[in-house]
Design an enzyme around this catalytic site. Structure first.
Site, PDB file in Angstrom:
ATOM      1  N   ARG A   1       0.876   1.626  -5.724  1.00 20.01           N
ATOM      2  CA  ARG A   1       0.970   0.919  -5.064  1.00 20.01           C
ATOM      3  C   ARG A   1       0.508   0.222  -5.323  1.00 20.01           C
ATOM      4  O   ARG A   1       0.205  -0.893  -3.702  1.00 20.01           O
ATOM      5  CB  ARG A   1       1.448   1.472  -3.522  1.00 20.01           C
ATOM      6  CG  ARG A   1       2.780   2.141  -3.708  1.00 20.01           C
ATOM      7  CD  ARG A   1       3.557   3.043  -2.745  1.00 20.01           C
ATOM      8  NE  ARG A   1       4.897   3.475  -2.395  1.00 20.01           N
ATOM      9  CZ  ARG A   1       6.181   2.148  -1.839  1.00 20.01           C
ATOM     10  NH1 ARG A   1       5.369   1.771  -0.849  1.00 20.01           N
ATOM     11  NH2 ARG A   1       6.931   2.059  -1.828  1.00 20.01           N
TER      12      ARG A   1
ATOM     13  N   TRP B   1      -3.664  -1.990  -1.641  1.00 21.00           N
ATOM     14  CA  TRP B   1      -3.483  -2.786  -2.506  1.00 21.00           C
ATOM     15  C   TRP B   1      -3.250  -4.521  -1.754  1.00 21.00           C
ATOM     16  O   TRP B   1      -3.000  -4.845  -0.672  1.00 21.00           O
ATOM     17  CB  TRP B   1      -1.777  -3.384  -2.971  1.00 21.00           C
ATOM     18  CG  TRP B   1      -1.560  -4.407  -4.480  1.00 21.00           C
ATOM     19  CD1 TRP B   1      -2.558  -4.490  -5.144  1.00 21.00           C
ATOM     20  CD2 TRP B   1      -1.501  -5.756  -3.839  1.00 21.00           C
ATOM     21  NE1 TRP B   1      -2.481  -5.983  -6.137  1.00 21.00           N
ATOM     22  CE2 TRP B   1      -1.788  -7.025  -4.568  1.00 21.00           C
ATOM     23  CE3 TRP B   1      -0.498  -6.452  -2.965  1.00 21.00           C
ATOM     24  CZ2 TRP B   1      -1.035  -7.432  -4.951  1.00 21.00           C
ATOM     25  CZ3 TRP B   1      -0.405  -7.440  -3.279  1.00 21.00           C
ATOM     26  CH2 TRP B   1      -0.116  -8.086  -4.380  1.00 21.00           C
TER      27      TRP B   1
ATOM     28  N   LYS C   1       1.642  -1.098  -8.907  1.00 19.75           N
ATOM     29  CA  LYS C   1       3.183  -0.750 -10.555  1.00 19.75           C
ATOM     30  C   LYS C   1       4.286  -0.854  -9.347  1.00 19.75           C
ATOM     31  O   LYS C   1       5.194  -1.651 -10.015  1.00 19.75           O
ATOM     32  CB  LYS C   1       3.274   0.677  -9.911  1.00 19.75           C
ATOM     33  CG  LYS C   1       4.292   0.709 -10.935  1.00 19.75           C
ATOM     34  CD  LYS C   1       3.665   1.423 -12.382  1.00 19.75           C
ATOM     35  CE  LYS C   1       5.142   1.557 -12.983  1.00 19.75           C
ATOM     36  NZ  LYS C   1       5.004   0.577 -14.068  1.00 19.75           N
TER      37      LYS C   1
ATOM     38  N   CYS D   1       0.998  -1.480  -0.032  1.00 17.41           N
ATOM     39  CA  CYS D   1      -0.173  -0.128   0.254  1.00 17.41           C
ATOM     40  C   CYS D   1       0.984   0.966   0.036  1.00 17.41           C
ATOM     41  O   CYS D   1       2.246   1.281   0.236  1.00 17.41           O
ATOM     42  CB  CYS D   1      -0.978  -0.084   1.517  1.00 17.41           C
ATOM     43  SG  CYS D   1      -1.889  -1.619   1.914  1.00 17.41           S
TER      44      CYS D   1
ATOM     45  N   HIS E   1       7.867 -30.717 -27.403  1.00 20.40           N
ATOM     46  CA  HIS E   1       7.695 -30.933 -25.923  1.00 20.40           C
ATOM     47  C   HIS E   1       6.585 -30.976 -24.935  1.00 20.40           C
ATOM     48  O   HIS E   1       6.863 -30.850 -23.272  1.00 20.40           O
ATOM     49  CB  HIS E   1       8.976 -30.683 -24.846  1.00 20.40           C
ATOM     50  CG  HIS E   1       9.631 -31.068 -26.022  1.00 20.40           C
ATOM     51  ND1 HIS E   1      10.254 -32.567 -26.160  1.00 20.40           N
ATOM     52  CD2 HIS E   1      11.356 -30.449 -26.387  1.00 20.40           C
ATOM     53  CE1 HIS E   1      11.850 -32.998 -27.559  1.00 20.40           C
ATOM     54  NE2 HIS E   1      11.784 -31.657 -26.924  1.00 20.40           N
TER      55      HIS E   1
ATOM     56  N   LYS F   1       3.186  -8.667 -21.146  1.00 19.71           N
ATOM     57  CA  LYS F   1       1.804  -7.551 -20.733  1.00 19.71           C
ATOM     58  C   LYS F   1       1.042  -8.178 -22.113  1.00 19.71           C
ATOM     59  O   LYS F   1      -0.597  -7.328 -20.901  1.00 19.71           O
ATOM     60  CB  LYS F   1       2.605  -7.009 -22.674  1.00 19.71           C
ATOM     61  CG  LYS F   1       3.734  -5.992 -22.371  1.00 19.71           C
ATOM     62  CD  LYS F   1       3.537  -4.927 -21.459  1.00 19.71           C
ATOM     63  CE  LYS F   1       4.363  -5.307 -20.060  1.00 19.71           C
ATOM     64  NZ  LYS F   1       4.905  -5.273 -19.255  1.00 19.71           N
TER      65      LYS F   1
ATOM     66  N   GLU G   1      -1.336  -8.489 -18.337  1.00 21.86           N
ATOM     67  CA  GLU G   1      -1.181  -8.211 -17.202  1.00 21.86           C
ATOM     68  C   GLU G   1      -2.653  -7.474 -17.728  1.00 21.86           C
ATOM     69  O   GLU G   1      -3.993  -7.249 -17.001  1.00 21.86           O
ATOM     70  CB  GLU G   1      -0.055  -6.763 -16.942  1.00 21.86           C
ATOM     71  CG  GLU G   1       1.139  -7.947 -16.756  1.00 21.86           C
ATOM     72  CD  GLU G   1       1.600  -6.818 -16.593  1.00 21.86           C
ATOM     73  OE1 GLU G   1       2.081  -6.535 -16.068  1.00 21.86           O
ATOM     74  OE2 GLU G   1       2.031  -6.178 -17.954  1.00 21.86           O
TER      75      GLU G   1
ATOM     76  N   ASN H   1       1.323   0.108   5.809  1.00 22.04           N
ATOM     77  CA  ASN H   1       2.105  -0.689   4.256  1.00 22.04           C
ATOM     78  C   ASN H   1       2.546  -2.566   4.575  1.00 22.04           C
ATOM     79  O   ASN H   1       3.744  -1.462   5.442  1.00 22.04           O
ATOM     80  CB  ASN H   1       3.246   0.383   3.818  1.00 22.04           C
ATOM     81  CG  ASN H   1       3.339  -0.451   2.490  1.00 22.04           C
ATOM     82  OD1 ASN H   1       3.034  -1.495   1.672  1.00 22.04           O
ATOM     83  ND2 ASN H   1       4.643  -0.293   2.090  1.00 22.04           N
ATOM     84  N   GLY H   2       2.447  -2.695   4.519  1.00 26.79           N
ATOM     85  CA  GLY H   2       3.850  -4.448   4.722  1.00 26.79           C
ATOM     86  C   GLY H   2       2.625  -5.253   4.812  1.00 26.79           C
ATOM     87  O   GLY H   2       1.252  -5.208   5.256  1.00 26.79           O
TER      88      GLY H   2
ATOM     89  N   GLU I   1       8.324 -11.138 -22.582  1.00 31.22           N
ATOM     90  CA  GLU I   1       7.393  -9.612 -21.695  1.00 31.22           C
ATOM     91  C   GLU I   1       6.232  -9.681 -22.981  1.00 31.22           C
ATOM     92  O   GLU I   1       5.240  -8.800 -21.713  1.00 31.22           O
ATOM     93  CB  GLU I   1       8.420  -9.245 -22.161  1.00 31.22           C
ATOM     94  CG  GLU I   1       9.075  -7.304 -21.705  1.00 31.22           C
ATOM     95  CD  GLU I   1       7.881  -6.777 -20.854  1.00 31.22           C
ATOM     96  OE1 GLU I   1       7.832  -7.621 -19.893  1.00 31.22           O
ATOM     97  OE2 GLU I   1       7.374  -6.129 -20.429  1.00 31.22           O
TER      98      GLU I   1
HETATM   99  C1  G6P Z   1       4.718  -4.991 -10.659  1.00 29.89           C
HETATM  100  C2  G6P Z   1       4.739  -4.276 -11.600  1.00 29.89           C
HETATM  101  C3  G6P Z   1       5.230  -4.774 -12.558  1.00 29.89           C
HETATM  102  C4  G6P Z   1       7.327  -5.034 -12.530  1.00 29.89           C
HETATM  103  C5  G6P Z   1       7.502  -5.749 -11.001  1.00 29.89           C
HETATM  104  C6  G6P Z   1       9.069  -5.332 -10.949  1.00 29.89           C
HETATM  105  O1  G6P Z   1       4.688  -6.271 -10.640  1.00 29.89           O
HETATM  106  O2  G6P Z   1       3.598  -4.651 -11.680  1.00 29.89           O
HETATM  107  O3  G6P Z   1       5.017  -4.285 -13.880  1.00 29.89           O
HETATM  108  O4  G6P Z   1       7.711  -5.605 -13.418  1.00 29.89           O
HETATM  109  O5  G6P Z   1       6.677  -5.148 -10.096  1.00 29.89           O
HETATM  110  O6  G6P Z   1       8.993  -4.105 -10.437  1.00 29.89           O
HETATM  111  P1  G6P Z   1      10.675  -3.160 -10.457  1.00 29.89           P
HETATM  112  O7  G6P Z   1      10.180  -1.517  -9.550  1.00 29.89           O
HETATM  113  O8  G6P Z   1      11.158  -4.130  -9.715  1.00 29.89           O
HETATM  114  O9  G6P Z   1      10.722  -3.692 -12.104  1.00 29.89           O
END
Ligand code: G6P
Length: 610
Positions: free
Chosen positions: A27, A75, A605, A2, A506, A487, A490, A100-101, A483
């Site tokens: 967050r 969150w 994020k 959070c 396989h 995307k 997500e 937060n935690g 990646e």
């Molecule tokens: C979260 C975000 C991702 C990010 C990951 C690592 O899952 O949604 O987009 O790649 O954290 O975050 P960082 O800030 O360590 O790159």
């Protein structure tokens, strides 16, 4: 996981808290809340299910005012997103607390507190903290002493902001395992999960250390360490500016950030190249000495940043000839690691606040690495402060939860790292200049890739009703495929997996049919012919292919093959350039599905819990 913010001032702190929350929303954004001590020293609280904007709307109908306050954007970890579970949590109308935690021993504390007659109104782990404070206050202790005793009872990770009607004009803040900073104003103080939240009100900060507890009043700040001894913590002046972050006319931050990549990469390169060569000190003052000693590289990261590390492995081993291992931080931190001689530990993180990555770094410091390097986008973050060498990617704030420009700028940084290590293993100046030249062409090449936007948006229409997708790549294109799949899942919530194309036979081939689109990342490289055979295997099973390739690759489009053709790109930078159309493809599919592009469900994020 959070974001928390708090303020004690002579003025009304509500606007400061709301602006702070907006800046912390990366967050978590499933509920938000605020509590203030008003002019009569009464506790007032408003909480909403939803985003900070919903809280702002709610407060415009029911305004709060006060000089002491705390606020939170959540969150959910313990307990579903709901108003009851939203912070601040309170004991009666007396104590309010933001957290937060994760409190790991919340169950036994809950049992003890029940025996002491405490009621519970939420499913959160946080409520036990506020009850525990009340428990100690009842013994005659003041708020500070009660918090000292409470944190001694807690196991887990927390940053806390606490206010109490008995002691208006005072915030007690505590940090253990979750970042917390104090903003120093003139006759006022603030707390927040990061510096960015407070930049509109101050440039002066104290970064609390592990176990610190701060007693904050308008005109007085006292800090105590984990043994509750008074300590002095240094004030730092932040160089960051409180720039307004807007969409600049784009429909979403993610789209803006995709289109900003040529500029972001130019910023990453700015000042890091001279006379056609990479400037070593861009990685820190001791970079030259440490790189001289490095015989192996271990990279640790999460999410998209982990994928950047996987690309770097191909680069470092192929071009620099240096062994490289890449691992997910949440795995690295809990296993027994054998460190090769003279290894350099590298973390990659957009935010610099990812808990698993930070914990991995702390563990690495206890192992026999020669040094630690952070590749990070956020200056003054926990990760950069804790690492010896730092390379800042200078991508600018990334708001969309799905990472885009952070990834391509991380790759740009890792490419430079590869050059510096290759230099020590026989890369000549001429060869280096050739590689640097390719780096310098990146903004132009990415602009060409962005020109595919319209085509990708049309192609997305064929995809929006799908439930699954398979991404294929080989070599350094495998992490790019990973990646691309990340995307898509997500932001569009379509299940997507990436496989090494050679591994298809396989297992995943069994999934391929008319309804399983297969996306192949297929630049014109020495693996192309191998990949083409894999694509035939898909066609033979009725699969629909979407091939991201070069204009000079000889594969014909047909009813079951859609071709997305890029201008030819040198092999070494292809992972960076080929990422861009995959980002756009995922974006357009998600738009068609009506998804919340910048704040996808269940995600955040920066992940500041385990
Ligand atoms: C979260 C975000 C991702 C990010 C990951 C690592 O899952 O949604 O987009 O790649 O954290 O975050 P960082 O800030 O360590 O790159």
């Amino acid at each position: 996981m959070c974001g928390i913010v708090g303020a004690v001032a002579q003025r009304d702190v509500c606007p400061i808290l709301l602006e702070g929350l907006k800046r912390l929303e990366y967050r978590g954004y499933d509920s938000a809340g605020i509590a203030v001590l008003n002019g009569n020293h009464k506790l007032e609280r408003v909480r909403v299910l939803g985003k900070v904007q919903d809280l702002v709307t709610s407060l415009s109908a029911q305004p709060l005012h006060g000089g002491t306050g705390i606020a939170h954007t959540r969150w959910a970890t313990h307990g579903k997103p709901s108003i009851e579970n939203a912070h601040p949590h309170v004991y009666k109308e007396k104590i309010a607390l933001v957290h937060n935690g994760i409190i790991e021993n919340h169950e036994p504390l809950r049992q003890q507190q029940k025996q002491h007659g405490f009621d519970f109104n939420t499913e959160t782990d946080t409520e036990v903290i506020v009850n525990q404070i009340e428990y100690y206050l009842r013994t005659g202790q003041d708020l500070l002493q009660a918090v000292f005793n409470t944190v001694d009872d807690l196991e887990g990770a927390y940053s806390l902001g606490i206010i109490c009607t008995d002691e208006p004009g005072r915030i007690i803040a505590a940090r253990s395992g979750s970042a917390l900073v104090i903003g120093v104003g003139i006759g006022e103080y603030f707390i927040a999960s990061d510096i960015f939240a407070l930049l509109p009100v101050t440039q002066q900060f104290i970064i609390l250390e592990e176990g610190d507890i701060a007693d904050i009043q308008r005109d007085q700040l006292r800090i105590y360490d984990k043994n509750h001894q008074a300590v002095i913590r240094q004030i730092i002046i932040s160089q960051q500016v409180a720039e307004a972050v807007d969409k600049a006319g784009y429909r979403h931050f993610m789209l803006k950030e995709i289109f900003t990549q040529p500029l972001a990469i130019a910023e990453t390169l700015e000042g890091r190249l001279a006379d056609g060569l990479v400037v070593e000190s861009a990685f820190g003052m001791r970079a030259a000495t440490i790189f001289d000693q490095a015989e192996a590289i271990d990279i640790v990261a999460c999410g998209t940043s982990y994928h950047a590390g996987l690309v770097a492995k191909y680069w470092l081993e192929a071009t620099a000839g240096i062994p490289c291992q890449v691992e997910i931080a949440s795995e690295f931190r809990y296993r027994r690691k054998v460190v090769s001689r003279n290894s350099l530990f590298v973390t990659i993180s957009q935010s610099g606040e990812t808990t698993d990555t930070l914990a991995a770094l702390e563990l690495a410091k206890t192992l026999n690495y020669i040094s630690t390097l952070a590749i990070c986008n956020v200056p003054e973050s926990s990760l950069t402060r804790a690492s010896e060498l730092v390379f800042l990617t200078h991508a600018g704030p990334e708001i969309g939860v799905a990472s885009t420009k952070a990834f391509t700028t991380q790759l740009t940084a890792l490419f430079m790292l590869m050059i510096l290590l290759a230099r020590r293993r026989g890369l000549t100046s001429e060869q280096e200049k050739g590689l640097v030249h390719h780096l310098e062409t990146l903004p132009g090449k990415i602009n060409l890739a962005l020109d595919l936007n319209q085509q990708l948006s049309e192609l997305a229409e064929r995809f929006a009703d799908k439930h699954h997708a398979l991404y294929l790549g080989r070599g350094s294109m495998l992490p790019v495929a990973m990646e691309g799949a990340l995307k898509l899942k997500e932001i569009s919530y379509i299940h997507a997996e990436a496989y090494a194309a050679g591994e298809l036979k396989h297992g995943p081939l069994a999934l391929v049919d008319n309804d399983m689109p297969v996306i192949a990342v297929a630049p014109n490289n020495q693996l192309l012919e191998k990949l083409k055979s894999n694509l035939q295997e898909v066609r033979a099973r009725g699969g629909k292919l979407y091939v991201f390739t070069d204009t000079d690759v000889n594969i014909q489009a047909s009813e079951d093959i859609s071709m997305i053709r890029m201008a030819p790109v040198p092999d070494c930078i292809a992972p960076i350039v080929f990422t861009v159309p995959l980002q756009l493809f995922a974006y357009h599919i998600a738009v068609l599905k009506g998804a919340d592009i910048d704040q996808p469900r269940n995600l955040a994020k920066a992940v500041t819990v385990e």
